[in-house]
Design a protein around this motif. Structure first.
Motif, PDB file in Angstrom:
ATOM      1  N   MET A 162     112.957 -32.769 -48.552  1.00 37.84           N
ATOM      2  CA  MET A 162     111.785 -32.374 -49.634  1.00 37.84           C
ATOM      3  C   MET A 162     111.288 -33.757 -50.352  1.00 37.84           C
ATOM      4  N   VAL A 163     112.258 -35.002 -50.510  1.00 33.56           N
ATOM      5  CA  VAL A 163     111.923 -36.062 -51.090  1.00 33.56           C
ATOM      6  C   VAL A 163     110.770 -36.745 -50.327  1.00 33.56           C
ATOM      7  N   ASP A 164     110.950 -36.611 -48.795  1.00 29.66           N
ATOM      8  CA  ASP A 164     109.734 -36.987 -47.942  1.00 29.66           C
ATOM      9  C   ASP A 164     108.232 -36.281 -48.228  1.00 29.66           C
ATOM     10  N   LEU A 165     108.511 -35.002 -48.218  1.00 26.96           N
ATOM     11  CA  LEU A 165     107.419 -34.053 -48.352  1.00 26.96           C
ATOM     12  C   LEU A 165     106.752 -34.433 -49.965  1.00 26.96           C
ATOM     13  N   MET A 166     107.643 -34.574 -50.878  1.00 29.36           N
ATOM     14  CA  MET A 166     107.105 -34.730 -52.099  1.00 29.36           C
ATOM     15  C   MET A 166     106.072 -36.390 -52.158  1.00 29.36           C
ATOM     16  N   PHE A 167     106.555 -37.062 -51.535  1.00 29.23           N
ATOM     17  CA  PHE A 167     105.890 -38.456 -51.237  1.00 29.23           C
ATOM     18  C   PHE A 167     104.672 -38.515 -50.369  1.00 29.23           C
ATOM     19  N   TYR A 168     105.027 -38.132 -49.094  1.00 29.26           N
ATOM     20  CA  TYR A 168     104.072 -37.947 -48.105  1.00 29.26           C
ATOM     21  C   TYR A 168     102.966 -36.810 -48.201  1.00 29.26           C
ATOM     22  N   GLY A 169     103.389 -36.010 -48.441  1.00 26.96           N
ATOM     23  CA  GLY A 169     102.750 -34.552 -48.942  1.00 26.96           C
ATOM     24  C   GLY A 169     101.543 -34.676 -49.936  1.00 26.96           C
ATOM     25  N   SER A 170     102.041 -35.473 -50.935  1.00 28.75           N
ATOM     26  CA  SER A 170     101.224 -35.923 -51.963  1.00 28.75           C
ATOM     27  C   SER A 170     100.032 -37.010 -51.474  1.00 28.75           C
ATOM     28  N   ILE A 171     100.546 -37.897 -50.568  1.00 23.33           N
ATOM     29  CA  ILE A 171      99.750 -38.857 -50.276  1.00 23.33           C
ATOM     30  C   ILE A 171      98.528 -38.227 -49.332  1.00 23.33           C
ATOM     31  N   ILE A 172      98.931 -37.431 -48.403  1.00 27.47           N
ATOM     32  CA  ILE A 172      98.156 -36.467 -47.723  1.00 27.47           C
ATOM     33  C   ILE A 172      97.162 -35.769 -48.419  1.00 27.47           C
ATOM     34  N   SER A 173      97.624 -34.936 -49.535  1.00 28.91           N
ATOM     35  CA  SER A 173      96.901 -34.126 -50.292  1.00 28.91           C
ATOM     36  C   SER A 173      95.940 -35.202 -51.230  1.00 28.91           C
ATOM     37  N   LEU A 174      96.074 -36.282 -51.531  1.00 28.37           N
ATOM     38  CA  LEU A 174      95.096 -36.967 -52.195  1.00 28.37           C
ATOM     39  C   LEU A 174      93.980 -37.443 -50.978  1.00 28.37           C
ATOM     40  N   GLY A 175      94.383 -37.761 -49.846  1.00 28.43           N
ATOM     41  CA  GLY A 175      93.425 -38.080 -48.903  1.00 28.43           C
ATOM     42  C   GLY A 175      92.520 -36.972 -48.602  1.00 28.43           C
TER      43      GLY A 175
END
Length: 202
Positions: A162-175
């Protein structure tokens, strides 16, 4: 038919890209809720409150805000405002990943999706032929949104921690939000030109 007209591809993007981000954030919120509450009943109670709040916001906005915003600011503004709002929500929970931060962000996103984005999406079909409304709109409504949800679920499945999803998921979402804003601007401007000229997308 979709790939033959950039305008229709733009509608596909505006109508479905939200589902990618919404699926990622919804999973994050439910994961945190499951960690925060000791029983399934409490989690269910929380999700029930979330559903009621999102529907209430959508109802209030639909009654007093939807037509006002579209008439006052125009279709392009409203199409762009929604991804901007989603981007702000993603940024907010990225820096403050608490349960109630996700709750507020998701209520705002869901409510605006129902009350602002969906009506704007329907307006975009006005300068199109019956063939487009029957075929392209049907495909977008039936498969486009589900494909976007599948993409969001793929992101959730790829980042197991989940810690990875919180970071990378947010980056992908902003993209995704960045691409979405560009598409919304294009579709809004094109719609204005089509409406003024009386041209129909066939």
């Amino acid at each position: 038919l979709l790939v033959s007209q950039p305008y229709l591809l733009g509608i596909l993007g505006v109508a479905t890209l939200y589902e990618i981000i919404g699926t990622v954030m919804d999973y994050q919120m439910k994961f945190i809720a499951d960690e925060a509450y000791p029983s399934a009943e409490k989690v269910t109670e929380f999700l029930g409150l979330f559903g009621q709040s999102a529907n209430f916001l959508a109802l209030v906005f639909a009654l007093v805000g939807t037509s006002f915003f579209i008439r006052r600011f125009g279709l392009t503004f409203c199409l762009v405002a929604f991804p901007v709002a989603v981007g702000c929500a993603v940024t907010y929970v990225f820096f403050s990943p608490s349960l109630w931060a996700f709750f507020g962000a998701m209520v705002a996103i869901k409510g605006l999706s129902y009350a602002l984005n969906n009506p704007c999406k329907e307006i975009m079909y006005i300068p199109t032929s019956k063939d487009v409304k029957f075929k392209a709109k049907g495909w977008i409504d039936a498969f486009g949104g589900r494909s976007a949800k599948a993409a969001g679920s793929g992101i959730n499945a790829f980042f197991i921690q989940m810690v990875d999803l919180m970071f990378y998921g947010s980056i992908i979402s902003l993209g995704v939000v960045g691409v979405w804003i560009l598409i919304a601007m294009y579709v809004g401007k094109t719609n204005e030109k089509l409406t003024q000229s009386g041209e129909i997308i066939k």
